[in-house]
Design a protein around this motif. Structure first.
Motif, PDB file in Angstrom:
ATOM      1  N   ARG A   1      21.600  26.211  14.078  1.00 44.39           N
ATOM      2  CA  ARG A   1      20.883  27.449  13.743  1.00 44.39           C
ATOM      3  C   ARG A   1      20.378  28.067  15.034  1.00 44.39           C
ATOM      4  O   ARG A   1      19.180  27.987  15.358  1.00 44.39           O
ATOM      5  CB  ARG A   1      19.714  27.174  12.792  1.00 44.39           C
ATOM      6  CG  ARG A   1      20.127  27.113  11.325  1.00 44.39           C
ATOM      7  CD  ARG A   1      20.690  25.776  10.979  1.00 44.39           C
ATOM      8  NE  ARG A   1      21.174  25.715   9.594  1.00 44.39           N
ATOM      9  CZ  ARG A   1      21.863  24.687   9.132  1.00 44.39           C
ATOM     10  NH1 ARG A   1      22.121  23.641   9.897  1.00 44.39           N
ATOM     11  NH2 ARG A   1      22.302  24.683   7.880  1.00 44.39           N
TER      12      ARG A   1
ATOM     13  N   TYR B   1      19.627  30.929  16.016  1.00 42.11           N
ATOM     14  CA  TYR B   1      18.588  31.949  15.931  1.00 42.11           C
ATOM     15  C   TYR B   1      17.192  31.334  15.921  1.00 42.11           C
ATOM     16  O   TYR B   1      16.200  32.033  16.141  1.00 42.11           O
ATOM     17  CB  TYR B   1      18.795  32.831  14.699  1.00 42.11           C
ATOM     18  CG  TYR B   1      19.080  32.070  13.415  1.00 42.11           C
ATOM     19  CD1 TYR B   1      18.053  31.624  12.609  1.00 42.11           C
ATOM     20  CD2 TYR B   1      20.387  31.826  13.016  1.00 42.11           C
ATOM     21  CE1 TYR B   1      18.299  30.930  11.438  1.00 42.11           C
ATOM     22  CE2 TYR B   1      20.667  31.142  11.849  1.00 42.11           C
ATOM     23  CZ  TYR B   1      19.627  30.682  11.059  1.00 42.11           C
ATOM     24  OH  TYR B   1      19.887  29.992   9.902  1.00 42.11           O
TER      25      TYR B   1
ATOM     26  N   ILE C   1      17.509  36.485  14.509  1.00 45.69           N
ATOM     27  CA  ILE C   1      18.017  36.405  13.132  1.00 45.69           C
ATOM     28  C   ILE C   1      18.779  37.672  12.777  1.00 45.69           C
ATOM     29  O   ILE C   1      19.877  37.623  12.199  1.00 45.69           O
ATOM     30  CB  ILE C   1      16.846  36.169  12.157  1.00 45.69           C
ATOM     31  CG1 ILE C   1      16.322  34.743  12.310  1.00 45.69           C
ATOM     32  CG2 ILE C   1      17.275  36.439  10.711  1.00 45.69           C
ATOM     33  CD1 ILE C   1      15.052  34.470  11.527  1.00 45.69           C
TER      34      ILE C   1
ATOM     35  N   VAL D   1      22.818  33.781   7.704  1.00 51.54           N
ATOM     36  CA  VAL D   1      21.383  33.453   7.695  1.00 51.54           C
ATOM     37  C   VAL D   1      20.876  33.498   6.262  1.00 51.54           C
ATOM     38  O   VAL D   1      21.164  34.446   5.522  1.00 51.54           O
ATOM     39  CB  VAL D   1      20.595  34.437   8.584  1.00 51.54           C
ATOM     40  CG1 VAL D   1      19.107  34.108   8.556  1.00 51.54           C
ATOM     41  CG2 VAL D   1      21.122  34.404  10.012  1.00 51.54           C
TER      42      VAL D   1
ATOM     43  N   TRP E   1      15.044  33.919   5.353  1.00 56.63           N
ATOM     44  CA  TRP E   1      14.864  34.196   6.771  1.00 56.63           C
ATOM     45  C   TRP E   1      15.129  35.665   7.082  1.00 56.63           C
ATOM     46  O   TRP E   1      14.434  36.272   7.909  1.00 56.63           O
ATOM     47  CB  TRP E   1      15.786  33.313   7.612  1.00 56.63           C
ATOM     48  CG  TRP E   1      15.305  31.912   7.828  1.00 56.63           C
ATOM     49  CD1 TRP E   1      15.927  30.758   7.450  1.00 56.63           C
ATOM     50  CD2 TRP E   1      14.094  31.497   8.483  1.00 56.63           C
ATOM     51  NE1 TRP E   1      15.189  29.665   7.815  1.00 56.63           N
ATOM     52  CE2 TRP E   1      14.057  30.086   8.466  1.00 56.63           C
ATOM     53  CE3 TRP E   1      13.047  32.188   9.088  1.00 56.63           C
ATOM     54  CZ2 TRP E   1      13.014  29.353   9.017  1.00 56.63           C
ATOM     55  CZ3 TRP E   1      12.007  31.464   9.644  1.00 56.63           C
ATOM     56  CH2 TRP E   1      11.985  30.065   9.607  1.00 56.63           C
ATOM     57  N   ARG E   2      16.131  36.248   6.447  1.00 56.87           N
ATOM     58  CA  ARG E   2      16.420  37.672   6.692  1.00 56.87           C
ATOM     59  C   ARG E   2      15.255  38.544   6.239  1.00 56.87           C
ATOM     60  O   ARG E   2      14.871  39.484   6.931  1.00 56.87           O
ATOM     61  CB  ARG E   2      17.703  38.091   5.973  1.00 56.87           C
ATOM     62  CG  ARG E   2      18.956  37.415   6.508  1.00 56.87           C
ATOM     63  CD  ARG E   2      20.218  38.166   6.079  1.00 56.87           C
ATOM     64  NE  ARG E   2      20.317  38.315   4.633  1.00 56.87           N
ATOM     65  CZ  ARG E   2      20.914  37.449   3.831  1.00 56.87           C
ATOM     66  NH1 ARG E   2      21.444  36.326   4.336  1.00 56.87           N
ATOM     67  NH2 ARG E   2      20.986  37.661   2.542  1.00 56.87           N
TER      68      ARG E   2
END
Length: 407
Positions: free
Chosen positions: A36, A38, A201, A211, A215-216
């Protein structure tokens, strides 16, 4: 009663404190950051602090991650990578700051707060196929839906079901293992880390689209925060009310005290009128009764907060015609009628034609209506647009977006 016998003294040496397998722990962080990317900047902002006092792993608000060496020994790298992401999520989502803003009674049970926070995080992590240790909590454990904030989960979490403890960086209550704050990540640096992560992100989403939705949403809210509509409406009404009150005029109803110095001359005094408000409510078929009632109640609270009351508010129910006009002092006195087509121009014209012309007209509508072609001069118009994707009124009308579902 005889005294209880003293426990036998053991001659065996005390077991040595477990040593943290730092290589294994850091390998897990590398895996989390690689899978991950981001989250890499946030993950590498955490400082590792070995501590046998912390039950598993936990964070404080200064971005220190306290780690129980026995916990690291007992779990594989894949699960530890998931725990790294779980713990940094508490800090990225500012859980300790949000917990500080809870009501005092809610803050008392930090275990319930922590469970609600874990529900907010773990639904995203599990949907992203991350491995997490057994015993983790998720919304379905409490028959709750995914995708909500911990403040929404908290009222539905019963006391005493789990005793999770992700540290003061999650639930906000200081823990015995917390170190002093000196020299660690402060709020300014933490805000910068959050913003950098949110931008990462967004970039990752545009390039790969992998994603999780939670999280978005978090990144979008951080980079483009939504202004609370109540605050925006309060500010707009307060500014308009101050503008109306500033429209001072001369009146002879109360002679000026300066006239006493001039024999035989009556001087007028300055008058600052209290603002009058008309609320035009869209009662067309596209507006639900629940939405109307909720929005009208909220607007009533806004007007009271601004100081507009004492029978100085008129409410007009309008679709393509005006069905009810009433000067009210409480929301309970409002009559809503209609249900046909939509033309808020009719309601605005009726409001201006009342015996006491309003200074402020608030229009509550879904936006699917024609509007007057030009500004109304000395009358300020504020449109409360209920629901998503409402059409925007002309630029001379101040518009406030209001969600259809109020909670």
């Amino acid at each position: 009663m005889p005294a209880e016998p003293a426990p036998p003294v053991s001659s065996a040496p005390a077991a040595p404190a477990p040593v943290l397998d730092r290589a294994k722990l850091l390998a897990a962080r590398l895996r989390a950051a690689s899978d991950r990317p981001y989250l890499a900047s946030a993950l590498y902002s955490l400082t590792v602090v070995p501590s046998p006092s912390v039950p598993t792993m936990g964070v404080d608000r200064y971005w220190r991650c306290y780690v129980n060496p026995a916990f690291v020994d007992a779990h594989p790298v894949a699960e530890l990578a998931g725990v790294w992401i779980h713990e940094v999520a508490h800090l990225l989502r500012d859980h300790h700051g949000r917990a500080d803003r809870l009501a005092h009674t809610d803050r008392q049970d930090h275990h319930r707060v922590n469970i609600a926070q874990d529900c907010e995080i773990n639904d995203d992590l599990l949907s992203d196929r991350l491995s997490l240790p057994a015993g983790r909590v998720e919304p379905k454990d409490y028959q709750l839906p995914n995708g909500q904030l911990f403040e929404q989960y908290l009222p539905h979490i019963p006391a005493g079901t789990h005793h999770v403890n992700c540290g003061s960086g999650a639930h906000g209550r200081p823990m015995p293992w917390d170190l002093p704050a000196a020299g660690q990540v402060g709020e300014v640096e933490a805000a910068a880390i959050r913003r950098q992560t949110a931008q990462a992100i967004r970039s990752h989403t545009r390039s790969r689209g992998t994603v999780p939705a939670g999280w978005r949403r978090w990144a979008d809210e951080l980079l483009e925060p939504t202004v609370d509509w109540r605050t925006a409406l309060t500010g707009a009404v307060r500014e308009a009310a101050a503008w109306a009150s500033g429209a001072a005029d001369y009146t002879y109803h109360r002679p000026s005290r300066r006239g006493a110095a001039l024999r035989g001359v009556i001087l007028p005094s300055l008058r600052r009128p209290l603002p009058r408000v008309a609320i035009v409510v869209d009662t067309s078929g596209s507006m639900s009764d629940d939405a109307l009632a909720a929005v009208l109640a909220e607007v009533g609270g806004v007007l009271r907060a601004v100081g507009v009351g004492n029978n100085r508010v008129s409410v007009l129910a309008c679709d393509a015609d005006v069905h009810a006009t009433r000067r009210v002092s409480t929301v309970g006195e409002v009559v809503l009628a209609g249900g046909g087509g939509t033309d808020m121009r009719v309601g605005i014209e009726a409001a201006l034609a009342t015996a006491q012309r309003p200074n402020i007209v608030i229009v509550l509508t879904d936006g699917y209506t024609p509007w007057p072609e030009a500004s109304l001069g000395q009358v300020r118009v504020i449109a409360g647009l209920v629901g998503e994707d409402a059409p925007v009124p002309p630029p001379w009308i101040e518009s406030i977006a209001i969600p259809a579902a109020l909670g």
